[in-house]
Design a protein around this motif. Sequence first.
Motif, PDB file in Angstrom:
ATOM      1  N   THR A  67     -10.043  22.385  36.418  1.00  0.00           N
ATOM      2  CA  THR A  67      -9.069  23.376  36.886  1.00  0.00           C
ATOM      3  C   THR A  67      -7.678  23.190  36.291  1.00  0.00           C
ATOM      4  O   THR A  67      -6.761  23.900  36.668  1.00  0.00           O
ATOM      5  CB  THR A  67      -8.949  23.305  38.416  1.00  0.00           C
ATOM      6  OG1 THR A  67      -8.571  21.975  38.795  1.00  0.00           O
ATOM      7  CG2 THR A  67     -10.259  23.687  39.072  1.00  0.00           C
ATOM      8  N   ARG A  68      -7.539  22.278  35.379  1.00  0.00           N
ATOM      9  CA  ARG A  68      -6.204  22.019  34.823  1.00  0.00           C
ATOM     10  C   ARG A  68      -5.848  23.091  33.786  1.00  0.00           C
ATOM     11  O   ARG A  68      -6.647  23.434  32.932  1.00  0.00           O
ATOM     12  CB  ARG A  68      -6.165  20.638  34.217  1.00  0.00           C
ATOM     13  CG  ARG A  68      -6.344  19.582  35.302  1.00  0.00           C
ATOM     14  CD  ARG A  68      -6.268  18.195  34.718  1.00  0.00           C
ATOM     15  NE  ARG A  68      -6.293  17.212  35.762  1.00  0.00           N
ATOM     16  CZ  ARG A  68      -7.414  16.647  36.211  1.00  0.00           C
ATOM     17  NH1 ARG A  68      -8.569  16.971  35.684  1.00  0.00           N
ATOM     18  NH2 ARG A  68      -7.361  15.744  37.157  1.00  0.00           N
ATOM     19  N   THR A  69      -4.607  23.583  33.847  1.00  0.00           N
ATOM     20  CA  THR A  69      -4.189  24.634  32.935  1.00  0.00           C
ATOM     21  C   THR A  69      -3.708  24.077  31.603  1.00  0.00           C
ATOM     22  O   THR A  69      -3.765  24.758  30.594  1.00  0.00           O
ATOM     23  CB  THR A  69      -3.070  25.487  33.550  1.00  0.00           C
ATOM     24  OG1 THR A  69      -1.976  24.644  33.904  1.00  0.00           O
ATOM     25  CG2 THR A  69      -3.583  26.231  34.756  1.00  0.00           C
ATOM     26  N   GLU A  70      -3.211  22.860  31.616  1.00  0.00           N
ATOM     27  CA  GLU A  70      -2.739  22.247  30.385  1.00  0.00           C
ATOM     28  C   GLU A  70      -3.831  21.330  29.843  1.00  0.00           C
ATOM     29  O   GLU A  70      -4.276  20.406  30.519  1.00  0.00           O
ATOM     30  CB  GLU A  70      -1.455  21.468  30.650  1.00  0.00           C
ATOM     31  CG  GLU A  70      -0.329  22.409  31.070  1.00  0.00           C
ATOM     32  CD  GLU A  70       0.642  21.722  32.015  1.00  0.00           C
ATOM     33  OE1 GLU A  70       0.291  20.680  32.567  1.00  0.00           O
ATOM     34  OE2 GLU A  70       1.728  22.254  32.187  1.00  0.00           O
ATOM     35  N   GLU A  71      -4.248  21.585  28.622  1.00  0.00           N
ATOM     36  CA  GLU A  71      -5.391  20.883  28.046  1.00  0.00           C
ATOM     37  C   GLU A  71      -5.182  19.371  28.002  1.00  0.00           C
ATOM     38  O   GLU A  71      -6.113  18.603  28.206  1.00  0.00           O
ATOM     39  CB  GLU A  71      -5.664  21.422  26.644  1.00  0.00           C
ATOM     40  CG  GLU A  71      -6.916  20.864  26.033  1.00  0.00           C
ATOM     41  CD  GLU A  71      -7.188  21.453  24.670  1.00  0.00           C
ATOM     42  OE1 GLU A  71      -7.986  20.853  23.943  1.00  0.00           O
ATOM     43  OE2 GLU A  71      -6.611  22.492  24.327  1.00  0.00           O
ATOM     44  N   GLU A  80     -10.813  13.641  28.281  1.00  0.00           N
ATOM     45  CA  GLU A  80     -11.299  13.840  26.926  1.00  0.00           C
ATOM     46  C   GLU A  80     -12.800  14.051  26.923  1.00  0.00           C
ATOM     47  O   GLU A  80     -13.516  13.441  27.716  1.00  0.00           O
ATOM     48  CB  GLU A  80     -10.989  12.608  26.066  1.00  0.00           C
ATOM     49  CG  GLU A  80      -9.609  12.626  25.495  1.00  0.00           C
ATOM     50  CD  GLU A  80      -9.432  11.535  24.446  1.00  0.00           C
ATOM     51  OE1 GLU A  80     -10.375  11.263  23.689  1.00  0.00           O
ATOM     52  OE2 GLU A  80      -8.348  10.978  24.409  1.00  0.00           O
ATOM     53  N   PRO A  81     -13.293  14.916  26.046  1.00  0.00           N
ATOM     54  CA  PRO A  81     -14.747  15.083  25.953  1.00  0.00           C
ATOM     55  C   PRO A  81     -15.373  13.812  25.370  1.00  0.00           C
ATOM     56  O   PRO A  81     -14.692  13.021  24.721  1.00  0.00           O
ATOM     57  CB  PRO A  81     -14.912  16.276  25.013  1.00  0.00           C
ATOM     58  CG  PRO A  81     -13.649  16.324  24.229  1.00  0.00           C
ATOM     59  CD  PRO A  81     -12.575  15.777  25.123  1.00  0.00           C
ATOM     60  N   PRO A  82     -16.662  13.624  25.577  1.00  0.00           N
ATOM     61  CA  PRO A  82     -17.302  12.432  25.020  1.00  0.00           C
ATOM     62  C   PRO A  82     -17.291  12.469  23.495  1.00  0.00           C
ATOM     63  O   PRO A  82     -17.250  13.538  22.881  1.00  0.00           O
ATOM     64  CB  PRO A  82     -18.735  12.499  25.564  1.00  0.00           C
ATOM     65  CG  PRO A  82     -18.930  13.908  25.979  1.00  0.00           C
ATOM     66  CD  PRO A  82     -17.582  14.456  26.320  1.00  0.00           C
ATOM     67  N   GLY A  83     -17.332  11.302  22.891  1.00  0.00           N
ATOM     68  CA  GLY A  83     -17.349  11.204  21.435  1.00  0.00           C
ATOM     69  C   GLY A  83     -18.662  11.700  20.853  1.00  0.00           C
ATOM     70  O   GLY A  83     -19.608  12.017  21.569  1.00  0.00           O
TER      71      GLY A  83
END
Length: 140
Positions: A32-36, A41-44
């Motif tokens: 739900t965060r608006t600021e990336e 972090e996505p997985p490697g």
Amino acid sequence: MSMQRGSTKHGPAKDDNLAQEVDGIVRARRDTRTEEWRSAEPPGEDQPQVAVIPERPASEAAANTDPTAAVEARSELARWFDRHDFPARAAQLTYVLRGRNAPEQLVERLAARPKREQYDSFGHLWRALHGGEDVETVRF
């Protein structure tokens, strides 16, 4: 004599703050965060993909032992009816569902019932459609 808590690493105030941080994600079932830059972090490339909310195993979904599933199913059915729709016969309730653009699967299920069968209340309809299963006994 000291009182036992669930966590000995931090106090109840910290527990509440941690729960509040993830409350939006739990309710929305997505980030739900608006600021990336605030999101995790996505997985490697060499790491497996993980879901925010993991899928239930097929065996558990088939067993349908979760009492909340029955409550959710009842709520989904109830959203298509008003109090003044009862008492009514199956044919009348089928007409009501078609008029309110209910899902075709639900309309067909009710249309398969005997047309002249009388339902005095929503609970009576629920029990007829679900083989006498009574959700009212489930409490949280």
